[in-house]
Motif scaffolding. Sequence first.
Motif, PDB file in Angstrom:
ATOM      1  N   ARG A  45       0.857  -1.185   0.000  1.00  0.00           N
ATOM      2  CA  ARG A  45       0.000   0.000   0.000  1.00  0.00           C
ATOM      3  C   ARG A  45       0.889   1.229   0.000  1.00  0.00           C
ATOM      4  NH1 ARG A  45      -2.935   2.219   5.380  1.00  0.00           N
ATOM      5  NH2 ARG A  45      -3.588   4.270   4.579  1.00  0.00           N
ATOM      6  N   HIS A  46       0.664   2.114  -0.959  1.00  0.00           N
ATOM      7  CA  HIS A  46       1.491   3.319  -1.080  1.00  0.00           C
ATOM      8  C   HIS A  46       0.735   4.534  -0.577  1.00  0.00           C
ATOM      9  CE1 HIS A  46       4.770   5.730  -2.792  1.00  0.00           C
ATOM     10  NE2 HIS A  46       3.838   6.603  -3.148  1.00  0.00           N
ATOM     11  N   VAL A  47       1.404   5.340   0.255  1.00  0.00           N
ATOM     12  CA  VAL A  47       0.849   6.598   0.742  1.00  0.00           C
ATOM     13  C   VAL A  47       1.742   7.718   0.229  1.00  0.00           C
ATOM     14  CG1 VAL A  47       0.278   7.988   2.769  1.00  0.00           C
ATOM     15  CG2 VAL A  47      -0.075   5.496   2.814  1.00  0.00           C
ATOM     16  N   GLN A  48       1.174   8.596  -0.579  1.00  0.00           N
ATOM     17  CA  GLN A  48       1.946   9.725  -1.113  1.00  0.00           C
ATOM     18  C   GLN A  48       1.803  10.914  -0.176  1.00  0.00           C
ATOM     19  OE1 GLN A  48       1.201  10.656  -5.217  1.00  0.00           O
ATOM     20  NE2 GLN A  48       2.666  12.348  -5.264  1.00  0.00           N
ATOM     21  N   ALA A  49       2.897  11.223   0.527  1.00  0.00           N
ATOM     22  CA  ALA A  49       2.885  12.328   1.485  1.00  0.00           C
ATOM     23  C   ALA A  49       4.313  12.717   1.813  1.00  0.00           C
ATOM     24  CB  ALA A  49       2.146  11.927   2.763  1.00  0.00           C
ATOM     25  N   ASP A  50       4.482  13.939   2.266  1.00  0.00           N
ATOM     26  CA  ASP A  50       5.778  14.460   2.676  1.00  0.00           C
ATOM     27  C   ASP A  50       6.061  13.994   4.099  1.00  0.00           C
ATOM     28  OD1 ASP A  50       7.924  16.105   3.596  1.00  0.00           O
ATOM     29  OD2 ASP A  50       7.387  17.656   2.140  1.00  0.00           O
ATOM     30  N   LEU A  51       7.196  13.358   4.312  1.00  0.00           N
ATOM     31  CA  LEU A  51       7.525  12.828   5.634  1.00  0.00           C
ATOM     32  C   LEU A  51       7.567  13.921   6.697  1.00  0.00           C
ATOM     33  CD1 LEU A  51       8.334  10.344   7.301  1.00  0.00           C
ATOM     34  CD2 LEU A  51      10.712  10.753   6.624  1.00  0.00           C
ATOM     35  N   ARG A  52       7.849  15.163   6.288  1.00  0.00           N
ATOM     36  CA  ARG A  52       7.922  16.258   7.245  1.00  0.00           C
ATOM     37  C   ARG A  52       6.575  16.561   7.892  1.00  0.00           C
ATOM     38  NH1 ARG A  52      10.514  20.739   3.453  1.00  0.00           N
ATOM     39  NH2 ARG A  52       9.128  19.639   1.999  1.00  0.00           N
ATOM     40  N   SER A  53       5.486  16.300   7.164  1.00  0.00           N
ATOM     41  CA  SER A  53       4.166  16.680   7.667  1.00  0.00           C
ATOM     42  C   SER A  53       3.147  15.548   7.645  1.00  0.00           C
ATOM     43  CB  SER A  53       3.619  17.849   6.823  1.00  0.00           C
ATOM     44  OG  SER A  53       3.578  17.480   5.444  1.00  0.00           O
ATOM     45  N   ALA A  54       3.545  14.376   7.195  1.00  0.00           N
ATOM     46  CA  ALA A  54       2.610  13.261   7.071  1.00  0.00           C
ATOM     47  C   ALA A  54       2.025  12.874   8.424  1.00  0.00           C
ATOM     48  CB  ALA A  54       3.317  12.052   6.449  1.00  0.00           C
ATOM     49  N   LEU A  69      14.303   4.696   4.457  1.00  0.00           N
ATOM     50  CA  LEU A  69      15.114   4.964   3.270  1.00  0.00           C
ATOM     51  C   LEU A  69      15.062   6.433   2.859  1.00  0.00           C
ATOM     52  CD1 LEU A  69      14.044   1.986   0.933  1.00  0.00           C
ATOM     53  CD2 LEU A  69      15.849   2.012   2.670  1.00  0.00           C
ATOM     54  N   ALA A  70      14.069   7.170   3.309  1.00  0.00           N
ATOM     55  CA  ALA A  70      13.847   8.534   2.815  1.00  0.00           C
ATOM     56  C   ALA A  70      15.013   9.447   3.180  1.00  0.00           C
ATOM     57  CB  ALA A  70      12.546   9.084   3.391  1.00  0.00           C
ATOM     58  N   PHE A  71      15.629  10.025   2.174  1.00  0.00           N
ATOM     59  CA  PHE A  71      16.753  10.930   2.388  1.00  0.00           C
ATOM     60  C   PHE A  71      17.027  11.665   1.090  1.00  0.00           C
ATOM     61  CE2 PHE A  71      20.522  11.878   5.035  1.00  0.00           C
ATOM     62  CZ  PHE A  71      20.000  11.601   6.303  1.00  0.00           C
ATOM     63  N   VAL A  72      17.356  12.940   1.167  1.00  0.00           N
ATOM     64  CA  VAL A  72      17.801  13.685  -0.018  1.00  0.00           C
ATOM     65  C   VAL A  72      19.292  13.433  -0.186  1.00  0.00           C
ATOM     66  CG1 VAL A  72      18.059  15.940  -1.093  1.00  0.00           C
ATOM     67  CG2 VAL A  72      16.042  15.458   0.309  1.00  0.00           C
ATOM     68  N   VAL A  73      19.659  12.828  -1.301  1.00  0.00           N
ATOM     69  CA  VAL A  73      21.065  12.517  -1.565  1.00  0.00           C
ATOM     70  C   VAL A  73      21.736  13.673  -2.292  1.00  0.00           C
ATOM     71  CG1 VAL A  73      22.647  10.902  -2.685  1.00  0.00           C
ATOM     72  CG2 VAL A  73      20.510  10.065  -1.677  1.00  0.00           C
ATOM     73  N   LEU A  74      21.143  14.091  -3.392  1.00  0.00           N
ATOM     74  CA  LEU A  74      21.697  15.174  -4.200  1.00  0.00           C
ATOM     75  C   LEU A  74      20.858  16.419  -3.992  1.00  0.00           C
ATOM     76  CD1 LEU A  74      22.356  13.169  -7.475  1.00  0.00           C
ATOM     77  CD2 LEU A  74      23.960  13.681  -5.630  1.00  0.00           C
ATOM     78  N   ARG A  75      21.485  17.470  -3.537  1.00  0.00           N
ATOM     79  CA  ARG A  75      20.750  18.675  -3.177  1.00  0.00           C
ATOM     80  C   ARG A  75      20.122  19.349  -4.386  1.00  0.00           C
ATOM     81  NH1 ARG A  75      23.683  23.930  -0.563  1.00  0.00           N
ATOM     82  NH2 ARG A  75      22.033  25.444  -0.980  1.00  0.00           N
ATOM     83  N   GLY A  76      20.815  19.389  -5.524  1.00  0.00           N
ATOM     84  CA  GLY A  76      20.296  20.111  -6.677  1.00  0.00           C
ATOM     85  C   GLY A  76      20.057  21.571  -6.327  1.00  0.00           C
ATOM     86  N   LYS A  77      18.860  22.056  -6.611  1.00  0.00           N
ATOM     87  CA  LYS A  77      18.497  23.434  -6.286  1.00  0.00           C
ATOM     88  C   LYS A  77      17.746  23.551  -4.952  1.00  0.00           C
ATOM     89  CE  LYS A  77      19.994  25.791  -9.913  1.00  0.00           C
ATOM     90  NZ  LYS A  77      20.962  26.900  -9.792  1.00  0.00           N
ATOM     91  N   ASN A  87      16.191  15.492   5.865  1.00  0.00           N
ATOM     92  CA  ASN A  87      17.159  14.469   6.267  1.00  0.00           C
ATOM     93  C   ASN A  87      17.279  14.295   7.776  1.00  0.00           C
ATOM     94  OD1 ASN A  87      17.680  14.008   3.589  1.00  0.00           O
ATOM     95  ND2 ASN A  87      19.682  14.998   3.576  1.00  0.00           N
ATOM     96  N   LEU A  88      17.122  15.381   8.524  1.00  0.00           N
ATOM     97  CA  LEU A  88      17.292  15.292   9.981  1.00  0.00           C
ATOM     98  C   LEU A  88      15.970  15.428  10.731  1.00  0.00           C
ATOM     99  CD1 LEU A  88      20.618  17.234  10.586  1.00  0.00           C
ATOM    100  CD2 LEU A  88      20.217  14.787  10.721  1.00  0.00           C
ATOM    101  N   ASP A  89      15.293  16.556  10.556  1.00  0.00           N
ATOM    102  CA  ASP A  89      14.083  16.801  11.340  1.00  0.00           C
ATOM    103  C   ASP A  89      13.016  15.741  11.079  1.00  0.00           C
ATOM    104  OD1 ASP A  89      15.468  19.036  12.097  1.00  0.00           O
ATOM    105  OD2 ASP A  89      14.304  20.447  10.902  1.00  0.00           O
ATOM    106  N   ALA A  90      12.757  15.449   9.806  1.00  0.00           N
ATOM    107  CA  ALA A  90      11.718  14.465   9.481  1.00  0.00           C
ATOM    108  C   ALA A  90      12.132  13.061   9.903  1.00  0.00           C
ATOM    109  CB  ALA A  90      11.412  14.503   7.986  1.00  0.00           C
TER     110      ALA A  90
END
Length: 294
Positions: A45-54, A69-77, A87-90
């Motif tokens: 079952r997939h839940v589409q939500a932002d880990l910061r506010s889910a 597993l959730a982590f931003v690897v490449l910052r980009g913009k 990466n930390l707070d969530a």
Amino acid sequence: MRVFISGSASHLARALLPRLCDDPDISSIIGLDSARAHFAHAKYRHVQADLRSADLAPLLPGCDALVHLAFVVLRGKTPAETMREINLDASQRLFEAAAQCRIPRQIHLSSAAVYGSGEQVNENAAYHPIAGFLYGEHKAALEHWLDRHHPNVVRLRPHIILGRHAQPLLKNLLRQPFYVRLPDPQPLLQCVHEEDVSVAIQLALKRPASGAYNLAAPDSFNFRDAIRARQHWALPLSPRLARSALALTWRLTGIGGEPGWMEGVDHSLTLDCDKAQRELGWQPQHSSAAMLRA
């Protein structure tokens, strides 16, 4: 076993989810990711939500295991502060919620980047990520926090993950016709196949496990020879020119990865993986040489 996975649309999750869904000991999986699902299965079952506010309250109770597993690897913009929030707070928010729900088995996918450099580094080595490489700094900071607040969380520390679903940046680095000119002996690295990392997660879900575990193929490589093997006319670039080119590309486009990782280009990083083999029964099936050829 009921499993909750954060970052369930990530590169590694695409290798992990089919394996876990084929496992008869796993009855159901809830996945959370800000992106849409890339996988479908009767158990999933997939839940589409932002880990910061889910809203985690209806998702975690009743789960027997958590795989983060959730982590931003490449910052980009992405702004640096936003990257830190994810990466930390969530991440801290997730582990606190899992502890409140008394989830007995919790696994965090960390990274060899927490060490920065060293040869045959074992899990007792100090955290010393490359300064300015936010991904490594965030992984180390989260591990520091876990040491203090949730020391029983299992930390898997894979080296460079390659395979069918690997980060495009890693594939592009190996396909480019340039390499950084460094004096011999060349700095050594290792990689690990996504399937071998997935097996390690599966083993850690089922076997008694505690603390950190390094994950890497037994053989090492250097970028110069790896690129030369693919590009017979590969050109050497000075470290200064390579750093400038990467920094300019990143500033203009966000492509190429945050330039901080280049600060470690002249240092070796190889891992001692005896603990994973001894305690988890983990044996990598893919060599660095085979992965680079592929």
